[in-house]
Design a protein around this motif. Sequence first.
Motif, short mmCIF file in Angstrom:
data_model
loop_
_atom_site.label_atom_id
_atom_site.label_comp_id
_atom_site.label_asym_id
_atom_site.label_seq_id
_atom_site.Cartn_x
_atom_site.Cartn_y
_atom_site.Cartn_z
N MET A 38 -45.16 4.46 -25.43
CA MET A 38 -44.66 3.58 -26.50
C MET A 38 -43.85 4.35 -27.54
O MET A 38 -42.84 3.86 -28.03
CB MET A 38 -45.80 2.81 -27.17
N THR A 39 -44.28 5.56 -27.86
CA THR A 39 -43.48 6.37 -28.78
C THR A 39 -42.15 6.70 -28.15
O THR A 39 -41.11 6.67 -28.81
CB THR A 39 -44.24 7.65 -29.19
N LYS A 40 -42.13 6.99 -26.86
CA LYS A 40 -40.87 7.23 -26.14
C LYS A 40 -39.97 5.99 -26.24
O LYS A 40 -38.78 6.10 -26.50
CB LYS A 40 -41.11 7.54 -24.67
N TYR A 41 -40.57 4.83 -26.00
CA TYR A 41 -39.80 3.58 -26.05
C TYR A 41 -39.16 3.40 -27.42
O TYR A 41 -37.97 3.13 -27.52
CB TYR A 41 -40.70 2.38 -25.73
N TRP A 42 -39.94 3.55 -28.48
CA TRP A 42 -39.41 3.36 -29.83
C TRP A 42 -38.34 4.40 -30.15
O TRP A 42 -37.32 4.09 -30.76
CB TRP A 42 -40.51 3.40 -30.88
N LEU A 43 -38.58 5.63 -29.74
CA LEU A 43 -37.61 6.70 -29.97
C LEU A 43 -36.29 6.39 -29.27
O LEU A 43 -35.21 6.48 -29.86
CB LEU A 43 -38.17 8.03 -29.48
N LEU A 44 -36.37 5.99 -28.03
CA LEU A 44 -35.16 5.67 -27.27
C LEU A 44 -34.44 4.45 -27.83
O LEU A 44 -33.22 4.47 -28.02
CB LEU A 44 -35.51 5.44 -25.80
N SER A 45 -35.20 3.38 -28.10
CA SER A 45 -34.56 2.12 -28.49
C SER A 45 -34.12 2.07 -29.94
O SER A 45 -33.21 1.32 -30.28
CB SER A 45 -35.50 0.95 -28.20
N LEU A 63 -31.77 12.42 -20.22
CA LEU A 63 -32.08 11.00 -20.02
C LEU A 63 -32.04 10.64 -18.53
O LEU A 63 -32.88 9.87 -18.05
CB LEU A 63 -31.11 10.12 -20.80
N THR A 64 -31.10 11.20 -17.82
CA THR A 64 -31.02 10.95 -16.38
C THR A 64 -32.26 11.50 -15.68
O THR A 64 -32.85 10.82 -14.83
CB THR A 64 -29.74 11.60 -15.80
N GLU A 65 -32.65 12.70 -16.05
CA GLU A 65 -33.86 13.30 -15.45
C GLU A 65 -35.10 12.49 -15.80
O GLU A 65 -35.96 12.27 -14.95
CB GLU A 65 -34.01 14.75 -15.91
N LEU A 66 -35.20 12.04 -17.04
CA LEU A 66 -36.35 11.23 -17.45
C LEU A 66 -36.39 9.93 -16.65
O LEU A 66 -37.44 9.54 -16.15
CB LEU A 66 -36.28 10.93 -18.95
N TYR A 67 -35.25 9.30 -16.50
CA TYR A 67 -35.17 8.04 -15.75
C TYR A 67 -35.68 8.23 -14.32
O TYR A 67 -36.38 7.38 -13.78
CB TYR A 67 -33.74 7.52 -15.74
N GLU A 68 -35.32 9.34 -13.72
CA GLU A 68 -35.69 9.60 -12.33
C GLU A 68 -37.16 9.93 -12.15
O GLU A 68 -37.66 9.92 -11.02
CB GLU A 68 -34.82 10.72 -11.77
N LYS A 81 -35.19 0.39 -18.71
CA LYS A 81 -34.10 -0.48 -19.17
C LYS A 81 -33.38 0.13 -20.38
O LYS A 81 -32.15 0.07 -20.46
CB LYS A 81 -34.65 -1.86 -19.52
N VAL A 82 -34.14 0.71 -21.29
CA VAL A 82 -33.53 1.31 -22.48
C VAL A 82 -32.68 2.52 -22.08
O VAL A 82 -31.56 2.69 -22.56
CB VAL A 82 -34.60 1.72 -23.52
N ILE A 83 -33.22 3.34 -21.18
CA ILE A 83 -32.45 4.51 -20.73
C ILE A 83 -31.15 4.06 -20.07
O ILE A 83 -30.09 4.63 -20.33
CB ILE A 83 -33.28 5.38 -19.77
N LEU A 84 -31.22 3.04 -19.23
CA LEU A 84 -30.00 2.55 -18.57
C LEU A 84 -28.98 2.04 -19.58
O LEU A 84 -27.78 2.29 -19.42
CB LEU A 84 -30.34 1.46 -17.55
N LEU A 87 -27.44 5.13 -21.16
CA LEU A 87 -26.54 5.81 -20.22
C LEU A 87 -25.24 5.00 -20.00
O LEU A 87 -24.18 5.59 -19.80
CB LEU A 87 -27.25 6.09 -18.90
N GLU A 88 -25.33 3.69 -20.05
CA GLU A 88 -24.12 2.86 -19.94
C GLU A 88 -23.19 3.15 -21.12
O GLU A 88 -21.98 3.24 -20.96
CB GLU A 88 -24.48 1.39 -19.89
N LYS A 89 -23.77 3.26 -22.32
CA LYS A 89 -22.97 3.59 -23.49
C LYS A 89 -22.31 4.96 -23.32
O LYS A 89 -21.12 5.11 -23.60
CB LYS A 89 -23.85 3.60 -24.75
N VAL A 90 -23.09 5.92 -22.85
CA VAL A 90 -22.57 7.28 -22.67
C VAL A 90 -21.44 7.27 -21.63
O VAL A 90 -20.39 7.89 -21.85
CB VAL A 90 -23.70 8.24 -22.24
N ASN A 91 -21.66 6.60 -20.53
CA ASN A 91 -20.66 6.58 -19.46
C ASN A 91 -19.40 5.84 -19.86
O ASN A 91 -18.31 6.16 -19.38
CB ASN A 91 -21.26 5.97 -18.19
#
Length: 94
Positions: A38-45, A63-68, A81-84, A87-91
Motif C-alpha cells: 500500500m505504501t508502494k501504491y501511494w508512492l507511485l500514484s 519501474l519496468t523491473e518492478l512491474y515484471e 495499473k499505476v506502473i503502466l 510508463l505510458e507517460k514516460v514512453n
Amino acid sequence: WIQDMNWPIAPKIAQFLSNLGVECKKEILKILSTGDSMTKYWLLSSVLYNMDLKSLQEFKLELTELYETLNKQELEDGIDKVILEILEKVNSYS
C-alpha cells in the motif's frame, strides 16, 4: 507521511516530493523495494505519477523491473495499473 493518502498532510507532502524529482530517487527506490504494497501504491500514484516527465525518465528501468516482479498482493492492490500509467507517460515523452 504518504503511507496513507487519507491523512490530511499527505497530499501536500506528496506534491513536495513530486517536485523534488530525482533528488529523492534513492529514498523512493528504498520504499519500492519493501514488502509494503500500500505504501508502494501511494508512492507511485501520488508522488511518481505527478513528477515531471524528465524526472520520470530516471525511474523507467526500475519501474519496468518492478512491474515484471510484482507479487499477488501488489497486483491486487493495483500497483501494476499505476506502473503502466507512469510508463505510458514516460514512453510518450521519449
